[in-house]
Design a protein around this motif. Structure first.
Motif, short mmCIF file in Angstrom:
data_model
loop_
_atom_site.label_atom_id
_atom_site.label_comp_id
_atom_site.label_asym_id
_atom_site.label_seq_id
_atom_site.Cartn_x
_atom_site.Cartn_y
_atom_site.Cartn_z
N VAL A 45 53.81 37.53 60.60
CA VAL A 45 53.75 36.27 59.88
C VAL A 45 53.98 36.54 58.39
N VAL A 46 55.02 35.95 57.88
CA VAL A 46 55.34 36.10 56.46
C VAL A 46 54.62 34.98 55.72
N PRO A 47 53.81 35.34 54.71
CA PRO A 47 53.10 34.27 54.00
C PRO A 47 54.08 33.35 53.30
N GLY A 48 53.84 32.06 53.40
CA GLY A 48 54.69 31.09 52.74
C GLY A 48 54.33 30.96 51.27
N HIS A 49 55.06 30.11 50.58
CA HIS A 49 54.80 29.88 49.15
C HIS A 49 53.63 28.90 49.05
N GLU A 50 52.43 29.44 49.23
CA GLU A 50 51.23 28.61 49.23
C GLU A 50 50.23 29.13 48.21
N VAL A 51 49.41 28.22 47.70
CA VAL A 51 48.39 28.57 46.72
C VAL A 51 47.23 29.27 47.44
N ASP A 52 46.85 30.46 46.93
CA ASP A 52 45.70 31.12 47.54
C ASP A 52 44.43 30.94 46.69
N TYR A 53 44.58 30.61 45.40
CA TYR A 53 43.43 30.18 44.60
C TYR A 53 43.92 29.39 43.40
N TYR A 54 43.00 28.61 42.81
CA TYR A 54 43.36 27.80 41.65
C TYR A 54 42.16 27.63 40.74
N MET A 55 42.41 27.23 39.50
CA MET A 55 41.35 26.94 38.53
C MET A 55 41.69 25.65 37.80
N LYS A 56 40.66 24.92 37.39
CA LYS A 56 40.86 23.69 36.62
C LYS A 56 40.20 23.83 35.26
N ASP A 57 40.85 23.24 34.25
CA ASP A 57 40.34 23.25 32.87
C ASP A 57 39.79 24.63 32.52
N PHE A 58 40.68 25.59 32.49
CA PHE A 58 40.27 26.99 32.36
C PHE A 58 40.73 27.59 31.04
N SER A 59 40.13 28.71 30.71
CA SER A 59 40.51 29.52 29.57
C SER A 59 40.29 30.98 29.96
N VAL A 60 41.33 31.80 29.83
CA VAL A 60 41.24 33.21 30.16
C VAL A 60 41.57 34.01 28.91
N ARG A 61 40.67 34.93 28.52
CA ARG A 61 40.87 35.74 27.31
C ARG A 61 40.96 37.20 27.67
N SER A 62 41.82 37.92 26.94
CA SER A 62 41.96 39.37 27.12
C SER A 62 41.61 40.06 25.82
N PHE A 63 40.92 41.20 25.95
CA PHE A 63 40.47 41.97 24.79
C PHE A 63 40.97 43.40 24.91
N ASP A 64 41.14 44.06 23.76
CA ASP A 64 41.51 45.47 23.81
C ASP A 64 40.25 46.33 23.96
#
Length: 199
Positions: A45-64
């Motif tokens: 079974v080849v996975p289709g183009h489907e959403v496996d997770y989602y977020m709403k009104d989000f903010s993602v920060r990266s730090f060194d």
């Protein structure tokens, strides 16, 4: 009596292999009939183009490693697609801060990013603004309905009409490629420019 017994032994020795073969045939037939059916090989079974997770009104920060903020992504909704390992962000805002103090802010109605964020496509009201911390380097701004940003290569391109604003200078073109490292912009199609004199 002995002759009868001998005759019976002779007959049994003649017919015994036939009887045994018959019993073996019946036993084999019974085993085949009652054995479990072989499982049908299932196609992978080849996975289709489907959403496996989602977020709403989000903010993602990266730090060194020292705790300094290097990038931030905000949006109204983010969807992750497992088959392509891509992120799709609605009402996207992306900020990138470099060690030299320069900042880049990208906004769009929708953004599509690869897994590590090194390649971002901006769709609808796309805008990329780059500010340098050097006073003699003017702000650069790119606007269009589609912009393709290559973050690590510091390159922005588009195959659709764009507007480039550098300080007070303004250019428009049908398509473009801008390399921030070489400071070269390649404009194609109907190109127009307005250069303001230096003061």
């Amino acid at each position: 009596m002995k002759s009868r017994l001998r005759r019976l032994m002779d007959l049994s020795s003649i017919y015994l292999p036939v009887i045994l073969m018959g019993l073996l045939t019946l036993g084999t037939w019974w085993l085949v009939r009652n054995a479990p059916k072989p499982q049908i090989a299932r196609e992978a079974v080849v996975p289709g183009h489907e959403v496996d997770y989602y977020m709403k009104d989000f903010s993602v920060r990266s730090f060194d490693g020292t705790g300094v903020l290097t990038s931030e992504i905000l949006g109204s909704k983010m969807r992750h697609y497992m088959d392509t390992d891509t992120l799709e962000i609605d009402t996207a805002t992306m900020r990138s801060m470099r060690l030299d103090g320069s900042t880049t802010v990208a906004t769009a109605d929708r953004a599509l990013s690869n897994a590590d964020g090194s390649e971002v496509q901006l769709f609808g009201n796309a805008k990329v603004v780059r500010n340098s911390n050097k006073p003699d380097v003017p702000q650069m701004e790119f606007r269009g309905e589609f912009l393709h940003a290559f973050v690590n290569e510091e390159r922005v391109s588009s195959n659709k009409p764009v507007e480039i604003i550098r300080g007070k200078d303004r250019f428009t073109a049908d398509s473009m490629v801008f390399n921030n490292i070489t400071q070269v912009a390649e404009l194609k199609g109907r190109v127009k420019g307005v250069l303001q004199p230096a003061r």
